[in-house]
Design a protein around this motif. Structure first.
Motif, PDB file in Angstrom:
ATOM      1  N   ILE A   2       0.827  -1.192   0.000  1.00 11.26           N
ATOM      2  CA  ILE A   2       0.000   0.000   0.000  1.00 11.26           C
ATOM      3  C   ILE A   2       0.873   1.258   0.000  1.00 11.26           C
ATOM      4  CG2 ILE A   2      -0.152   0.075   2.525  1.00 11.26           C
ATOM      5  CD1 ILE A   2      -3.036   1.001   2.169  1.00 11.26           C
ATOM      6  N   ARG A   3       0.503   2.256  -0.778  1.00  8.87           N
ATOM      7  CA  ARG A   3       1.237   3.513  -0.837  1.00  8.87           C
ATOM      8  C   ARG A   3       0.501   4.535   0.003  1.00  8.87           C
ATOM      9  NH1 ARG A   3       1.163   7.905  -4.554  1.00  8.87           N
ATOM     10  NH2 ARG A   3      -0.288   6.797  -5.876  1.00  8.87           N
ATOM     11  N   PHE A 116      -9.589   5.826   0.272  1.00  7.08           N
ATOM     12  CA  PHE A 116      -8.485   5.427  -0.599  1.00  7.08           C
ATOM     13  C   PHE A 116      -8.494   6.202  -1.918  1.00  7.08           C
ATOM     14  CE2 PHE A 116      -9.661   1.483   1.788  1.00  7.08           C
ATOM     15  CZ  PHE A 116      -8.570   1.499   2.646  1.00  7.08           C
ATOM     16  N   ILE A 117      -7.332   6.350  -2.523  1.00  4.14           N
ATOM     17  CA  ILE A 117      -7.236   6.973  -3.845  1.00  4.14           C
ATOM     18  C   ILE A 117      -8.032   6.133  -4.830  1.00  4.14           C
ATOM     19  CG2 ILE A 117      -5.677   7.590  -5.736  1.00  4.14           C
ATOM     20  CD1 ILE A 117      -3.481   7.975  -3.618  1.00  4.14           C
ATOM     21  N   ASP A 118      -8.969   6.781  -5.516  1.00 13.45           N
ATOM     22  CA  ASP A 118      -9.855   6.080  -6.458  1.00 13.45           C
ATOM     23  C   ASP A 118     -10.554   4.901  -5.799  1.00 13.45           C
ATOM     24  OD1 ASP A 118      -9.195   7.863  -8.470  1.00 13.45           O
ATOM     25  OD2 ASP A 118      -7.559   6.619  -9.229  1.00 13.45           O
ATOM     26  N   ASP A 120      -9.448   2.569  -4.062  1.00 11.24           N
ATOM     27  CA  ASP A 120      -8.684   1.336  -4.234  1.00 11.24           C
ATOM     28  C   ASP A 120      -7.658   1.219  -3.111  1.00 11.24           C
ATOM     29  OD1 ASP A 120      -7.126  -0.786  -5.010  1.00 11.24           O
ATOM     30  OD2 ASP A 120      -6.525   0.065  -6.944  1.00 11.24           O
ATOM     31  N   ALA A 122      -5.188  -0.598  -2.699  1.00 15.84           N
ATOM     32  CA  ALA A 122      -3.821  -0.800  -3.188  1.00 15.84           C
ATOM     33  C   ALA A 122      -3.137   0.521  -3.516  1.00 15.84           C
ATOM     34  CB  ALA A 122      -3.830  -1.701  -4.416  1.00 15.84           C
ATOM     35  N   ARG A 123      -3.909   1.594  -3.704  1.00 14.73           N
ATOM     36  CA  ARG A 123      -3.326   2.889  -4.055  1.00 14.73           C
ATOM     37  C   ARG A 123      -3.087   3.773  -2.838  1.00 14.73           C
ATOM     38  NH1 ARG A 123      -5.486   6.028  -9.000  1.00 14.73           N
ATOM     39  NH2 ARG A 123      -3.365   6.837  -8.685  1.00 14.73           N
ATOM     40  N   GLY A 124      -3.509   3.323  -1.686  1.00 13.77           N
ATOM     41  CA  GLY A 124      -3.218   4.063  -0.462  1.00 13.77           C
ATOM     42  C   GLY A 124      -4.240   5.129  -0.122  1.00 13.77           C
ATOM     43  N   SER A 126      -5.943   8.707   0.382  1.00  7.04           N
ATOM     44  CA  SER A 126      -6.009   9.925  -0.419  1.00  7.04           C
ATOM     45  C   SER A 126      -5.769  11.143   0.466  1.00  7.04           C
ATOM     46  CB  SER A 126      -7.379  10.043  -1.087  1.00  7.04           C
ATOM     47  OG  SER A 126      -7.577  11.349  -1.588  1.00  7.04           O
ATOM     48  N   GLU A 168      -0.239  -4.191   5.122  1.00  6.96           N
ATOM     49  CA  GLU A 168      -1.042  -3.167   4.436  1.00  6.96           C
ATOM     50  C   GLU A 168      -2.042  -2.525   5.399  1.00  6.96           C
ATOM     51  OE1 GLU A 168      -0.651  -6.273   3.346  1.00  6.96           O
ATOM     52  OE2 GLU A 168       0.435  -6.100   1.426  1.00  6.96           O
TER      53      GLU A 168
END
Length: 420
Positions: A2-3, A116-118, A120, A122-124, A126, A168
């Motif tokens: 995760i970012r 989350f970003i979008d 998602d 997995a994108r971390g 926002s 994560e």
């Protein structure tokens, strides 16, 4: 992996690694809500001199989707009524909002109800979404309104890692905690109806991760399905039992709060956060006082603020104002001390008492009083009017007083030994 994206403002530049473990002495903020070090059955406001101030909470147990209200913008933020709801609450004295970070992934919200970003994982996280949440939390915090922040809605499960908190999820928790832990009026809550998707071990692990990342040691709660048996009575990372208790009558609510307080044995505090139909009760004010007099905080299910009458919110505000003027953090339920028309009693026997009745018949009193001089503060629960009686001489044993003229049918009286 995760970012994680966090804001870079100076006050919020906090490391993503845990700054303090469970054995490290907390670094509380002035005026922050904390667990009372002398009596974990209650929360207090922190003071560096050790003279912590009593704290009480009563207000909306909704809208759980607060953070996700309104039209979704392209960047993940919302064009909603959140600030209007906060502004409405500010005028009343009601002092909490029940809200949830993640309502997607099996929860009651849609796929966009997360930070989350979008949307998602997995994108971390926002930064823009968290920045918007921060504007709302900052406004609440400055007004003394508690951010009662659930990490997960009921049935929400983002990471399928069984009993363990995976890397994560740990990074997600660190990101949320580090972003918002600077607020003084904040209570974390692991999950709503946690057992729907989390094992006790996983839930405990989430609480431990929050505790490790929060050097300010904000209280941590967890919510269960209907019932009074708490699954985490001795968990060092869990401070509050957020109770769901779906009973029908006010006396049942009071008795349930009394039992939950007794079962806690001073190890944690209790908060009645969900009662079916609570916000629609015709005698809502009496129900709230009955819960409070049982030793529990009060969050009103279905009190969504937007459609809630201001008068109902103001009733919560008056309850908060009254209890914060008492030494409630030293008290426990003692209904056996009721005399006259008194229904319920909270007491630190021999020192201070609160008696309450919605059907006093003109007289209220207490049993077992030591002889001495007492100061009495009579309080009209509906109107907020007070009548002071100082230096009242009391013989040992039972004492019954006339309710002062001009007070209504619902009355509380604070009785405390006069300071010599």
């Amino acid at each position: 992996m995760i970012r994680l994206i966090i804001r870079t403002a100076a006050v919020l530049c906090l490391p993503l690694t845990a700054m303090a473990g469970p054995t490290t002495r907390p670094r509380h903020l002035p005026g922050q809500i904390i667990v009372d070090p002398a009596n974990p059955a209650w929360l207090v406001r922190y003071s560096a001199d050790g003279k912590h101030k009593p704290f009480f909470m009563c207000g909306p147990g909704d809208p759980e989707g607060f953070l996700h209200r309104g039209k979704l913008n392209a960047d993940g933020t919302r064009d909603g009524d959140q600030m209007q709801l906060i502004d409405k609450l500010k005028l009343t004295g009601a002092n909490c909002i029940y809200l949830q970070a993640v309502r997607s992934h099996g929860g009651d919200g849609d796929k966009t109800h997360n930070p989350f970003i979008d949307h998602d994982p997995a994108r971390g996280l926002s930064a823009k979404v968290l920045d918007q949440w921060e504007t709302w939390f900052d406004s609440m915090d400055k007004a003394g309104i508690v951010v009662f922040l659930f990490i997960y809605d009921d049935s929400a499960l983002v990471w399928k890692t069984g009993d363990v908190v995976g890397p994560e999820e740990k990074q997600f928790l660190d990101g949320l905690v580090n972003r918002f832990k600077h607020h003084r009026n904040l209570i974390w809550c692991v999950a709503e109806e946690y057992r729907e998707r989390l094992s006790p071990k996983r839930a405990s692990g989430i609480a431990a991760a929050i505790r490790a990342a929060d050097e300010f040691a904000h209280p941590i709660a967890i919510h269960q399905n209907h019932g009074l048996k708490f699954d985490f009575p001795d968990d060092p990372s869990i401070d509050q039992f957020a109770i769901q208790y779906n009973v029908k009558t006010i006396d049942q609510l009071h008795a349930g709060a009394v039992k939950a307080f007794a079962d806690a044995k001073g190890r944690y505090n209790v908060n009645v956060t969900e009662v079916a139909g609570h916000g629609r009760m015709s005698d809502l004010r009496q129900a709230n006082w009955a819960i409070a007099m049982g030793g529990a905080y009060v969050m009103v299910f279905e009190m969504d603020i937007a459609s809630t009458k201001s008068s109902d919110l103001e009733d919560c505000g008056r309850l908060v104002q009254f209890f914060e003027s008492t030494a409630i953090n030293r008290m426990a339920p003692h209904d056996e001390l009721a005399a006259g028309g008194t229904q319920y009693v909270l007491a630190d026997p021999g020192r201070s008492y609160v008696a309450y009745s919605a059907k006093h018949g003109g007289k209220m009193g207490l049993k077992g009083l030591p002889a001495g001089s007492y100061d009495l503060t009579w309080f009209d629960c509906a109107a907020g009017n007070r009548v002071e009686r100082r230096g009242v001489s009391v013989a040992a044993g039972e004492q019954v007083w006339e309710v002062p003229a001009g007070l209504g049918a619902e009355v509380a009286v604070r009785t405390r030994m006069a300071v010599k």
